[in-house]
Design a protein around this motif. Structure first.
Motif, PDB file in Angstrom:
ATOM      1  N   MET A  86       0.841  -1.185   0.000  1.00  0.00           N
ATOM      2  CA  MET A  86       0.000   0.000   0.000  1.00  0.00           C
ATOM      3  C   MET A  86       0.881   1.241   0.000  1.00  0.00           C
ATOM      4  SD  MET A  86      -3.180   1.071   2.484  1.00  0.00           S
ATOM      5  CE  MET A  86      -4.238  -0.199   1.796  1.00  0.00           C
ATOM      6  N   THR A  87       0.493   2.248  -0.737  1.00  0.00           N
ATOM      7  CA  THR A  87       1.251   3.498  -0.772  1.00  0.00           C
ATOM      8  C   THR A  87       0.923   4.334   0.461  1.00  0.00           C
ATOM      9  OG1 THR A  87      -0.472   4.697  -1.973  1.00  0.00           O
ATOM     10  CG2 THR A  87       1.163   3.498  -3.292  1.00  0.00           C
ATOM     11  N   LEU A  88       1.810   5.273   0.775  1.00  0.00           N
ATOM     12  CA  LEU A  88       1.550   6.161   1.907  1.00  0.00           C
ATOM     13  C   LEU A  88       0.278   6.970   1.684  1.00  0.00           C
ATOM     14  CD1 LEU A  88       4.976   7.665   3.051  1.00  0.00           C
ATOM     15  CD2 LEU A  88       3.320   6.443   4.464  1.00  0.00           C
ATOM     16  N   ALA A  89       0.075   7.422   0.454  1.00  0.00           N
ATOM     17  CA  ALA A  89      -1.115   8.212   0.146  1.00  0.00           C
ATOM     18  C   ALA A  89      -2.382   7.411   0.394  1.00  0.00           C
ATOM     19  CB  ALA A  89      -1.059   8.697  -1.303  1.00  0.00           C
ATOM     20  N   ASN A  90      -2.370   6.146  -0.003  1.00  0.00           N
ATOM     21  CA  ASN A  90      -3.552   5.315   0.210  1.00  0.00           C
ATOM     22  C   ASN A  90      -3.711   4.923   1.676  1.00  0.00           C
ATOM     23  OD1 ASN A  90      -4.566   5.326  -2.387  1.00  0.00           O
ATOM     24  ND2 ASN A  90      -3.336   3.581  -3.034  1.00  0.00           N
ATOM     25  N   ALA A  91      -2.585   4.775   2.390  1.00  0.00           N
ATOM     26  CA  ALA A  91      -2.670   4.501   3.827  1.00  0.00           C
ATOM     27  C   ALA A  91      -3.341   5.673   4.542  1.00  0.00           C
ATOM     28  CB  ALA A  91      -1.279   4.252   4.402  1.00  0.00           C
ATOM     29  N   GLU A  92      -3.055   6.882   4.080  1.00  0.00           N
ATOM     30  CA  GLU A  92      -3.703   8.058   4.673  1.00  0.00           C
ATOM     31  C   GLU A  92      -5.209   8.021   4.423  1.00  0.00           C
ATOM     32  OE1 GLU A  92      -3.552  12.905   4.134  1.00  0.00           O
ATOM     33  OE2 GLU A  92      -1.681  11.753   4.154  1.00  0.00           O
ATOM     34  N   LYS A  93      -5.611   7.688   3.206  1.00  0.00           N
ATOM     35  CA  LYS A  93      -7.042   7.562   2.892  1.00  0.00           C
ATOM     36  C   LYS A  93      -7.695   6.490   3.773  1.00  0.00           C
ATOM     37  CE  LYS A  93      -6.574   8.708  -2.036  1.00  0.00           C
ATOM     38  NZ  LYS A  93      -6.723   8.158  -3.414  1.00  0.00           N
ATOM     39  N   LEU A  94      -6.992   5.384   3.955  1.00  0.00           N
ATOM     40  CA  LEU A  94      -7.534   4.276   4.737  1.00  0.00           C
ATOM     41  C   LEU A  94      -7.762   4.675   6.183  1.00  0.00           C
ATOM     42  CD1 LEU A  94      -8.243   1.205   4.634  1.00  0.00           C
ATOM     43  CD2 LEU A  94      -5.885   0.768   5.371  1.00  0.00           C
ATOM     44  N   MET A  95      -6.820   5.417   6.752  1.00  0.00           N
ATOM     45  CA  MET A  95      -6.930   5.777   8.160  1.00  0.00           C
ATOM     46  C   MET A  95      -8.047   6.778   8.425  1.00  0.00           C
ATOM     47  SD  MET A  95      -4.893   3.771   9.553  1.00  0.00           S
ATOM     48  CE  MET A  95      -5.383   4.375  11.161  1.00  0.00           C
ATOM     49  N   TRP A  96      -8.487   7.498   7.391  1.00  0.00           N
ATOM     50  CA  TRP A  96      -9.586   8.447   7.565  1.00  0.00           C
ATOM     51  C   TRP A  96     -10.945   7.815   7.276  1.00  0.00           C
ATOM     52  CZ3 TRP A  96      -9.760  13.319   9.544  1.00  0.00           C
ATOM     53  CH2 TRP A  96      -8.526  13.934   9.792  1.00  0.00           C
ATOM     54  N   ALA A  97     -10.943   6.578   6.805  1.00  0.00           N
ATOM     55  CA  ALA A  97     -12.202   5.940   6.388  1.00  0.00           C
ATOM     56  C   ALA A  97     -13.131   5.552   7.548  1.00  0.00           C
ATOM     57  CB  ALA A  97     -11.901   4.720   5.517  1.00  0.00           C
ATOM     58  N   LYS A 103      13.955   1.481  20.546  1.00  0.00           N
ATOM     59  CA  LYS A 103      12.958   0.965  19.610  1.00  0.00           C
ATOM     60  C   LYS A 103      11.693   1.830  19.620  1.00  0.00           C
ATOM     61  CE  LYS A 103      13.135  -3.406  21.012  1.00  0.00           C
ATOM     62  NZ  LYS A 103      12.809  -4.851  21.048  1.00  0.00           N
ATOM     63  N   MET A 104      11.314   2.308  20.808  1.00  0.00           N
ATOM     64  CA  MET A 104      10.132   3.164  20.901  1.00  0.00           C
ATOM     65  C   MET A 104      10.332   4.437  20.089  1.00  0.00           C
ATOM     66  SD  MET A 104       7.103   3.389  22.561  1.00  0.00           S
ATOM     67  CE  MET A 104       7.130   2.649  24.210  1.00  0.00           C
ATOM     68  N   ALA A 105      11.517   5.051  20.234  1.00  0.00           N
ATOM     69  CA  ALA A 105      11.802   6.287  19.503  1.00  0.00           C
ATOM     70  C   ALA A 105      11.819   6.052  18.001  1.00  0.00           C
ATOM     71  CB  ALA A 105      13.143   6.861  19.967  1.00  0.00           C
ATOM     72  N   GLU A 106      12.416   4.933  17.568  1.00  0.00           N
ATOM     73  CA  GLU A 106      12.491   4.627  16.142  1.00  0.00           C
ATOM     74  C   GLU A 106      11.105   4.316  15.573  1.00  0.00           C
ATOM     75  OE1 GLU A 106      14.832   5.415  14.483  1.00  0.00           O
ATOM     76  OE2 GLU A 106      16.758   4.520  14.934  1.00  0.00           O
ATOM     77  N   ALA A 107      10.294   3.602  16.350  1.00  0.00           N
ATOM     78  CA  ALA A 107       8.943   3.277  15.890  1.00  0.00           C
ATOM     79  C   ALA A 107       8.104   4.545  15.779  1.00  0.00           C
ATOM     80  CB  ALA A 107       8.284   2.280  16.832  1.00  0.00           C
ATOM     81  N   ASP A 108       8.245   5.464  16.751  1.00  0.00           N
ATOM     82  CA  ASP A 108       7.533   6.743  16.692  1.00  0.00           C
ATOM     83  C   ASP A 108       7.944   7.548  15.466  1.00  0.00           C
ATOM     84  OD1 ASP A 108       5.947   6.486  18.900  1.00  0.00           O
ATOM     85  OD2 ASP A 108       7.144   7.767  20.204  1.00  0.00           O
ATOM     86  N   ARG A 109       9.243   7.549  15.186  1.00  0.00           N
ATOM     87  CA  ARG A 109       9.787   8.390  14.126  1.00  0.00           C
ATOM     88  C   ARG A 109       9.493   7.864  12.737  1.00  0.00           C
ATOM     89  NH1 ARG A 109      14.382   8.357  11.041  1.00  0.00           N
ATOM     90  NH2 ARG A 109      15.150   6.461  12.026  1.00  0.00           N
ATOM     91  N   ALA A 110       9.599   6.534  12.556  1.00  0.00           N
ATOM     92  CA  ALA A 110       9.637   5.987  11.198  1.00  0.00           C
ATOM     93  C   ALA A 110       8.387   5.240  10.767  1.00  0.00           C
ATOM     94  CB  ALA A 110      10.851   5.047  11.065  1.00  0.00           C
ATOM     95  N   ASN A 111       7.434   4.994  11.673  1.00  0.00           N
ATOM     96  CA  ASN A 111       6.270   4.222  11.244  1.00  0.00           C
ATOM     97  C   ASN A 111       5.411   5.049  10.278  1.00  0.00           C
ATOM     98  OD1 ASN A 111       3.296   4.750  12.441  1.00  0.00           O
ATOM     99  ND2 ASN A 111       4.820   5.629  13.844  1.00  0.00           N
ATOM    100  N   PRO A 112       4.685   4.405   9.367  1.00  0.00           N
ATOM    101  CA  PRO A 112       3.925   5.132   8.338  1.00  0.00           C
ATOM    102  C   PRO A 112       2.930   6.148   8.884  1.00  0.00           C
ATOM    103  CG  PRO A 112       4.053   2.800   7.768  1.00  0.00           C
ATOM    104  CD  PRO A 112       4.622   2.942   9.151  1.00  0.00           C
ATOM    105  N   LEU A 113       2.318   5.875  10.046  1.00  0.00           N
ATOM    106  CA  LEU A 113       1.303   6.785  10.564  1.00  0.00           C
ATOM    107  C   LEU A 113       1.897   8.134  10.970  1.00  0.00           C
ATOM    108  CD1 LEU A 113      -0.927   4.416  12.725  1.00  0.00           C
ATOM    109  CD2 LEU A 113      -1.405   5.332  10.462  1.00  0.00           C
ATOM    110  N   ALA A 114       3.218   8.175  11.252  1.00  0.00           N
ATOM    111  CA  ALA A 114       3.863   9.430  11.624  1.00  0.00           C
ATOM    112  C   ALA A 114       4.078  10.333  10.411  1.00  0.00           C
ATOM    113  CB  ALA A 114       5.201   9.147  12.311  1.00  0.00           C
ATOM    114  N   LYS A 115       3.878   9.796   9.207  1.00  0.00           N
ATOM    115  CA  LYS A 115       4.188  10.532   7.973  1.00  0.00           C
ATOM    116  C   LYS A 115       2.959  10.946   7.186  1.00  0.00           C
ATOM    117  CE  LYS A 115       8.289   7.650   7.765  1.00  0.00           C
ATOM    118  NZ  LYS A 115       9.035   6.644   7.014  1.00  0.00           N
ATOM    119  N   ILE A 116       1.802  10.594   7.689  1.00  0.00           N
ATOM    120  CA  ILE A 116       0.571  10.947   6.985  1.00  0.00           C
ATOM    121  C   ILE A 116      -0.377  11.638   7.949  1.00  0.00           C
ATOM    122  CG2 ILE A 116       0.755   9.061   5.298  1.00  0.00           C
ATOM    123  CD1 ILE A 116      -1.197   7.451   6.948  1.00  0.00           C
ATOM    124  N   ARG A 117      -1.369  12.283   7.416  1.00  0.00           N
ATOM    125  CA  ARG A 117      -2.339  12.993   8.248  1.00  0.00           C
ATOM    126  C   ARG A 117      -3.447  12.018   8.644  1.00  0.00           C
ATOM    127  NH1 ARG A 117      -6.911  16.227   6.731  1.00  0.00           N
ATOM    128  NH2 ARG A 117      -7.567  17.521   8.503  1.00  0.00           N
TER     129      ARG A 117
END
Length: 332
Positions: free
Chosen positions: A109-120, A304-318
């Motif tokens: 899944m693309t980041l753009a589509n992940a953003e759409k999914l999270m708002w659904a 690991k907590m800091a890396e997961a916060d920083r790099a997970n897909p949800l941190a990069k989309i609205r």
């Protein structure tokens, strides 16, 4: 022959720790081979018969190269077990090779589509909050659908990180092995919304050991009303896939991206794109062999907590929760 297969699978399960899915797949493969032998004793099978079954016979039955691999694995392990136990003198499956097939690149899944999914999902409904929490774990933690389905409340462990209450997740997935991973901030907040929801409090999801099923089904018509509690309230892995498809279709996401594993691939890819250390990537993805007796040090979990916060897909989309976090971070 059924008894022999059962003994083998019990040995695999209790000595090798294979998953329930592997037990079911191997059992089905060996039972199909027994049918191929037309009721003959499995211990009398020849190398030629095993080769024919694993190759041309299954191919003619419409079983493709990739789908034949579990059959080959089951036969190899079964006859290796028989030979080691002295039930047969020679292993007729020793030379059986896996069918070759071109490597298929996994859909992602693309980041753009992940953003759409999270708002659904509709956060004004209990089902919407539940679905959002499930999607958050798939996208933000890269969990497999079986891992999400099997979660109980005890799998969520409270800790403190930078002055905040945060969850650490104990995940049991492939091969019944357990791993421990931090829960990114966005996922943490949606989980708390779900766990504190009034409608969840009214559902009896208590197990015999006192634990509670984490994600509940809401309209399972296969279970009688008087039995619809405890383990019977658990949301099945297939239902989690349906949740991805339901919200994905509503958001206009292509069908080839509407699979829980497409979200897991996105998680793994984003960790790589952000240059997360390979050792931490393997731990977050659950690819490294876990040591059941090892307790992660506080320092390692903080990293690991800091890396997961920083790099997970949800941190990069609205996302709805991301907007809330942004407001909380603004200085007053």
């Amino acid at each position: 022959m059924t008894e022999l297969i059962t003994k083998f699978m019990e040995w695999k399960q209790f000595n090798k720790g294979v998953s329930k899915r592997t037990v079911e797949a191997y059992t089905a493969a060996l039972e199909r081979f027994a049918q191929f032998l037309d009721g003959r004793d499995l211990r009398t099978a020849t190398s030629d018969e095993i080769e024919m079954f694993g190759g041309i016979w299954l191919h003619k039955q419409g079983v493709g190269a990739i789908a034949r691999r579990p059959y080959v694995a089951a036969l190899r392990e079964f006859y290796k077990w028989l030979a080691a136990g002295g039930a047969i003198k020679q292993n007729p499956a020793a030379g059986l090779s896996y069918p070759k097939a071109g490597r298929k690149l996994p859909s992602m899944m693309t980041l753009a589509n992940a953003e759409k999914l999270m708002w659904a999902p509709d956060f004004s409904t209990f089902s919407g909050v539940r679905d959002a929490a499930i999607l958050s774990l798939l996208v933000g933690c890269g969990l497999r659908r079986e891992g999400v389905s099997s979660l109980n409340e005890s799998n969520l462990v409270q800790t403190e990180f930078k002055g905040d209450r945060r969850y650490i997740l104990r995940v049991i997935e492939k091969g019944e092995k357990e791993r421990t991973m931090p829960v990114p901030r966005e996922v943490d907040m949606v989980l708390r919304l779900y766990l504190e929801h009034d409608e969840l409090q009214a559902i009896d999801r208590t197990l015999e050991n006192g634990d509670k099923v984490l994600f509940v089904s809401l309209n399972n018509m296969t279970v009688p009303p008087h039995e619809y509690f405890g383990e019977n309230r658990r949301l099945a892995p297939k239902a989690i896939w349906e949740i991805v498809k339901k919200h994905g279709k509503a958001a206009g996401i292509p069908d080839d991206q509407l699979h829980p594993h497409a979200l897991r691939h996105l998680f793994g890819t984003e960790l790589l794109e952000d240059d997360v250390d390979i050792r931490i990537r393997q731990e977050l993805m659950g690819h490294a062999d876990p040591r059941s007796t090892e307790i992660y040090t506080h320092l390692a979990m903080r990293k690991k907590m800091a890396e997961a916060d920083r790099a997970n897909p949800l941190a990069k989309i609205r996302t709805p929760v991301g907007d809330l976090i942004s407001k909380l971070r603004r200085p007053s």
